[in-house]
Write a protein that holds these residues in place. Structure first.
Motif, PDB file in Angstrom:
ATOM      1  N   ALA A   1       0.825  -1.214   0.000  1.00 22.99           N
ATOM      2  CA  ALA A   1       0.000   0.000   0.000  1.00 22.99           C
ATOM      3  C   ALA A   1       0.856   1.260   0.000  1.00 22.99           C
ATOM      4  O   ALA A   1       0.556   2.237   0.696  1.00 22.99           O
ATOM      5  CB  ALA A   1      -0.956  -0.015   1.198  1.00 22.99           C
ATOM      6  N   LEU A   2       1.925   1.253  -0.797  1.00 22.68           N
ATOM      7  CA  LEU A   2       2.818   2.411  -0.851  1.00 22.68           C
ATOM      8  C   LEU A   2       2.112   3.629  -1.439  1.00 22.68           C
ATOM      9  O   LEU A   2       2.327   4.758  -0.987  1.00 22.68           O
ATOM     10  CB  LEU A   2       4.058   2.074  -1.693  1.00 22.68           C
ATOM     11  N   ILE A   3       1.268   3.408  -2.432  1.00 18.97           N
ATOM     12  CA  ILE A   3       0.565   4.528  -3.065  1.00 18.97           C
ATOM     13  C   ILE A   3      -0.437   5.144  -2.097  1.00 18.97           C
ATOM     14  O   ILE A   3      -0.538   6.375  -1.980  1.00 18.97           O
ATOM     15  CB  ILE A   3      -0.132   4.069  -4.354  1.00 18.97           C
ATOM     16  N   GLN A   4      -1.155   4.300  -1.388  1.00 17.25           N
ATOM     17  CA  GLN A   4      -2.123   4.815  -0.407  1.00 17.25           C
ATOM     18  C   GLN A   4      -1.421   5.675   0.648  1.00 17.25           C
ATOM     19  O   GLN A   4      -1.903   6.752   1.014  1.00 17.25           O
ATOM     20  CB  GLN A   4      -2.831   3.631   0.280  1.00 17.25           C
ATOM     21  N   GLN A   5      -0.264   5.221   1.110  1.00 17.09           N
ATOM     22  CA  GLN A   5       0.470   5.965   2.136  1.00 17.09           C
ATOM     23  C   GLN A   5       1.053   7.272   1.590  1.00 17.09           C
ATOM     24  O   GLN A   5       1.153   8.265   2.310  1.00 17.09           O
ATOM     25  CB  GLN A   5       1.596   5.087   2.697  1.00 17.09           C
ATOM     26  N   ALA A   6       1.430   7.255   0.315  1.00 14.33           N
ATOM     27  CA  ALA A   6       2.058   8.442  -0.269  1.00 14.33           C
ATOM     28  C   ALA A   6       1.040   9.445  -0.811  1.00 14.33           C
ATOM     29  O   ALA A   6       1.420  10.549  -1.221  1.00 14.33           O
ATOM     30  CB  ALA A   6       3.000   8.014  -1.403  1.00 14.33           C
ATOM     31  N   LEU A   7      -0.247   9.077  -0.785  1.00 14.31           N
ATOM     32  CA  LEU A   7      -1.285   9.866  -1.450  1.00 14.31           C
ATOM     33  C   LEU A   7      -1.270  11.359  -1.089  1.00 14.31           C
ATOM     34  O   LEU A   7      -1.332  12.207  -1.987  1.00 14.31           O
ATOM     35  CB  LEU A   7      -2.654   9.255  -1.123  1.00 14.31           C
ATOM     36  N   PRO A   8      -1.183  11.725   0.189  1.00 12.56           N
ATOM     37  CA  PRO A   8      -1.235  13.163   0.531  1.00 12.56           C
ATOM     38  C   PRO A   8      -0.076  13.970  -0.068  1.00 12.56           C
ATOM     39  O   PRO A   8      -0.201  15.180  -0.263  1.00 12.56           O
ATOM     40  CB  PRO A   8      -1.147  13.159   2.063  1.00 12.56           C
ATOM     41  N   PHE A   9       1.048  13.288  -0.352  1.00  8.72           N
ATOM     42  CA  PHE A   9       2.203  13.981  -0.940  1.00  8.72           C
ATOM     43  C   PHE A   9       2.186  13.847  -2.461  1.00  8.72           C
ATOM     44  O   PHE A   9       2.540  14.779  -3.180  1.00  8.72           O
ATOM     45  CB  PHE A   9       3.513  13.385  -0.404  1.00  8.72           C
ATOM     46  N   LEU A  10       1.762  12.685  -2.920  1.00 12.59           N
ATOM     47  CA  LEU A  10       1.881  12.360  -4.338  1.00 12.59           C
ATOM     48  C   LEU A  10       0.852  13.106  -5.192  1.00 12.59           C
ATOM     49  O   LEU A  10       1.191  13.671  -6.234  1.00 12.59           O
ATOM     50  CB  LEU A  10       1.739  10.841  -4.527  1.00 12.59           C
ATOM     51  N   VAL A  11      -0.405  13.124  -4.765  1.00 16.04           N
ATOM     52  CA  VAL A  11      -1.448  13.751  -5.584  1.00 16.04           C
ATOM     53  C   VAL A  11      -1.184  15.243  -5.802  1.00 16.04           C
ATOM     54  O   VAL A  11      -1.251  15.720  -6.946  1.00 16.04           O
ATOM     55  CB  VAL A  11      -2.846  13.494  -4.984  1.00 16.04           C
TER      56      VAL A  11
END
Length: 887
Positions: free
Chosen positions: A337-347
């Motif tokens: 779930a790396l994408i879920q965890q990075a979501l606030p920074f990545l989006v």
């Protein structure tokens, strides 16, 4: 004697070539140079002489080329060409020839192989880098032949010795060679052969050492080699200390100052690591996250794009793991779930990057904004609803921004996240935004209008139930008049809307009416007008219009059929007029044939009044295509599809066209170099058989002769051979008892095909398994056609001697775990046909056969209702004829 006398000397010292025979070598040099010369006589003669030498004396051929490559007094280009010929003598794209070449190398004398190795190794450190690179490619091919089998143990240590050399030139060429070698070893590993840990460890150690070299050229070649070497590093990645060191070096290399090429290569390595070793990424994300984000924000696009690609690759891996988990095949692998965890920074980073468009002109050049949109789309597929609110903040802030870049970025962000989130989550957003989207179709920025049209199409594609069809369709019709770039996307939007309508292609599946029915004539007319625009050749607009019209026709309600006669006449006029504009592929004619095919499929027998003209124009397309191809006996693909549709529609009435079409069909079957058209031509035999039935017999001798030839030729693609199996059954079903004359040769070929085994192809090859399943399904379908055809004619006893062979084939199928459900369904059907035909005589012979029990049990447990239904039918037959198989 070609090349003069045999070379002398068993080897050479580093930096020197073997001692040449002067006369022979001058001859070879001249021939090599002649192969790139302009002389129309000398060039083909030299090429032919070189091929002859390779065939007549392979040992001498290899030795002479190695000596040419190693000789410092030879012209640079001649040495490079010698290296190229050596490389091509050790490797081929075709797997069969590649195996032959490797076996040929292994069969050379020990002395010759040693001579080639030493000569090539001496050329590796030639003064000219291009000669060194040519030698590097040869050494990599030799290494691919020998290293995996435990031979030439000295190659890797020799290269490692150069990597630690104080000479930057020596380090560079050694790392180039290691890169080529690793690329070869990865391919070998993918084919199922294990590469020894000792080899991969030594290579990885040398490459990582090179990545820390202060000299940028060396560092670059080391990093490029690492890209391949890391795939072989499974053991190192399972050891924490070694993995930590590798990740540290890669991260350091990504930060290299003063060389964007090194940084690009390093981030590409990071992408490779994400692909191969996703399971080990978690401990490093606190480093990799900021590293990639800072690079995306601050580096040049060339460096930022592979940094962005890292996150796209993580998305790909998590999507793959999701698919595995859904099918219960993920085993011990965990989705981190790396994408879920990075979501606030990545989006926020991705949406911000979408604004970095440089120009409104859409030249299709891959850039950072496009990479960002792609990544955002993948993020949405991974996390679904969780990304919507984050993206929505950006969309709302920038939808009416005065800068077109921000308006387009807002729409691109909106469109990018449509695949993944649920329709329930998207419904309020779509309903609220639709009026604004429609209004923005009048935006002054062409880029904004283009992206709105694309976004509307994606809404229809992924959330068709929430599209206000009646509200949007008239507006789309109007906006078809926009510039080609926008109009092409509007065409696609209409196509997607049509595809989402209830029902499907073909009269029996279509709905009586659809929400698009009231707009059918208006849209059809508007699309025809688009196809006739003077600028319709821009942005593939004409193709988009005809494609949209084809789908609109194919998915329209039955209440639109009354308008189709007029449309047929219009399209026939379009086709007749199209011959004024010809290209090498007859593309325009193909698009129009596509619309006529859809109309023919919808009108079915009602196309009959137009059949003569349809066939006449179609034959003109075929003839025109042959003319633009220089008179070659070839078939235009879309014209062939139209003929098949017409045959299916008019049935026996197609007989009058056969004298004109049969020669073209034979040409399509004989032109096996064009695999796609040959497969289609083979399939058209089935369409003709269903249309003409027994009348097909007069064409069977000629057609079957071609099919036999295609099956027996090693040059014919296996996809064609699989299609031929089904064609045999179609012919048998059509001509019934008249198939008796073909029964023996056809069954013999079916037996040969059914003897193909899993182990006959490359190990762990999905392509081979897919082919094997298509071949088996074709064989079974052929047997079904033969059984039905002979039974209908009262000649089933002719097949009696072949029954055991069919049952043995089915038994083997039940023992193969790679068999597809469609093959099992066909197997159940064939056994049922045999039981129905031979009744107690067969069931008494079968008894409680274990393979039959296994077949029925498998089919009964299938999730496919069609297979379960076929299994129930077989069970009923067995019970009826007292087989006693099921107890």
């Amino acid at each position: 004697v070609f090349f003069g006398s045999i070379l002398t000397g068993a080897g050479c010292r580093e930096g020197e070539g073997p001692v040449p025979d002067a006369k022979g070598m001058a001859s070879l040099t001249e021939l090599l140079l002649a192969t790139i010369g302009e002389d129309p006589v000398k060039r083909p003669a030299a090429e032919a002489q070189i091929r002859q030498a390779e065939q007549e004396n392979t040992d001498q051929y290899f030795r002479a080329l190695a000596q040419e490559l190693a000789s410092p007094d030879k012209p640079l280009i001649a040495r490079q060409l010698a290296g190229l010929l050596l490389k091509n003598a050790l490797w081929a794209k075709d797997p069969v020839r590649d195996r032959e070449f490797k076996a040929r190398w292994a069969a050379l004398s020990d002395e010759t192989r040693a001579f080639v190795k030493e000569g090539t190794t001496s050329a590796l450190i030639a003064t000219e880098l291009d000669v060194g690179k040519a030698a590097a490619q040869v050494l990599a091919k030799v290494g691919a032949c020998e290293v995996p089998h435990g031979k030439w143990d000295g190659l890797v240590p020799l290269l490692l010795q150069h990597v630690t050399n104080t000479d930057p030139r020596g380090r560079q060429i050694a790392l180039i060679t290691l890169g080529y070698l690793c690329e070869e070893l990865v391919l070998i590993q993918e084919d199922g052969m294990t590469i020894a840990d000792e080899i991969s460890n030594k290579v990885l150690t040398a490459v990582v050492q090179g990545m820390r070299d202060p000299e940028h050229t060396t560092k670059l070649e080391a990093t490029r080699a690492f890209y391949h070497a890391v795939v072989l590093a499974q053991r190192s990645f399972r050891v924490d200390r070694e993995r930590d060191f590798i990740m540290e070096v890669v991260s350091e290399t990504c930060r290299t100052q003063g060389s964007e090429l090194v940084q690009i290569a390093a981030f590409e390595c990071l992408v490779q690591i994400a692909t191969e070793y996703y399971d080990f990424l978690m401990p490093y994300m606190n480093t990799l996250g900021p590293l990639t984000w800072d690079t995306i924000r601050g580096a040049s696009e060339k460096v930022a794009i592979p940094a962005m690609e890292f996150w796209s690759t993580v998305c790909d891996e998590e999507l793959f793991l999701g698919e595995l988990a859904a099918s219960g095949q993920n085993g011990e692998r965990q989705n981190l779930a790396l994408i879920q965890q990075a979501l606030p920074f990545l989006v926020p980073l991705l949406t911000e990057t979408l604004t970095r468009q440089q120009s409104e002109e859409d030249d299709d050049t891959w850039n950072l904004a496009m990479a960002s949109g792609t990544c955002l789309g993948l993020v949405a597929q991974v996390v679904g609803d969780a990304c919507v609110d984050l993206v929505l903040v950006f969309v709302q802030q920038n939808f009416e921004n005065p800068d077109w870049r921000y308006r387009e970025a807002a729409l691109l962000a909106y469109g990018s996240i449509l695949e993944g989130p649920t329709s329930e989550k998207m419904r309020p957003l779509v309903e609220q935004s639709y009026p604004h989207l429609v209004r923005a179709l009048g935006d002054q920025s062409v880029a904004v209008r283009d992206t709105i049209a694309w976004t509307l199409g994606r809404i229809a594609l992924f959330h068709p139930t929430i599209v206000p069809v009646k509200g949007i369709t008239p507006i789309l019709g109007e906006k078809l008049r926009d510039v080609p770039r926008v109009s092409a996307n509007i065409c696609w939007c209409i196509q997607v809307l049509a595809e989402s309508q209830p029902g499907g292609s073909g009269l029996s599946q279509t709905a009586d009416t659809t929400p698009l029915s009231e707009f059918f004539t208006g849209l059809a007319q508007a699309l025809l007008e688009v196809s006739a625009r003077p600028d319709a050749s821009e942005r593939n607009l004409r193709m988009a219009a005809y494609n949209a019209l084809s789908v609109l026709v194919g998915h329209s309600g039955n209440d639109c059929l009354v308008h189709m006669n007029t449309l047929v006449q219009e399209m026939l006029n379009h086709l007749a007029n199209s011959f004024k504009t010809m290209d090498k592929e007859c593309e325009l004619q193909g698009y129009i044939c596509g619309v006529l095919t859809a109309l023919t499929q919808r009108l079915r027998e009602n196309i009959l009044p137009f059949a003569d003209r349809v066939m006449e124009e179609t034959l003109k397309v075929i003839t025109a295509y042959q003319q633009v191809k220089g008179g070659a006996q070839v078939l235009q693909e879309e014209a062939l599809l139209l003929v098949a549709a017409l045959a299916n529609a008019v049935g026996a009435n197609f007989e009058r066209f056969m004298p004109h079409f049969a020669p073209h069909l034979r040409a399509g079957l004989q032109n096996y170099e064009d695999v796609q058209v040959c497969v289609m031509s083979t399939g058209v035999i089935g369409d003709l058989c269903r249309a003409l039935e027994g009348r097909m017999i007069q064409y069977c001798d000629a057609l079957l002769q071609i099919l036999y030839g295609n099956l027996q030729s090693p040059s014919v693609d296996r996809k064609i051979k699989a299609a031929i199996m089904t064609a045999f059954g179609d012919i048998a079903l059509a001509v019934t008892g008249d198939f008796e004359k073909y029964l023996t040769p056809v069954v013999q070929m079916l037996k040969e095909a059914s003897s193909t085994r899993l182990q006959d192809g490359p190990a762990n090859s999905e392509d081979w398994i897919e082919y094997l399943n298509s071949l088996r399904e074709g064989v079974l379908e052929s047997y079904t056609g033969i059984i039905h055809g002979l039974r209908d004619a009262g000649k089933l006893q002719l097949f009696k001697e072949h029954v055991n062979g069919v049952l043995h084939f089915v038994k083997e199928i039940t023992e193969d775990s790679t068999v597809s459900e469609s093959v099992m369904k066909a197997a159940v059907g064939v056994v049922g046909d045999l039981v129905l035909g031979f009744q107690q005589e067969l069931t008494q012979h079968l008894g409680p056969a274990p393979f039959l029990m296994k077949l029925v049990e498998y089919a009964s447990r299938s999730t496919d209702p069609g297979i379960r239904q076929t299994a129930s039918w077989l069970q009923a037959l067995l019970q009826k004829y007292r087989a006693g198989v099921l107890g």
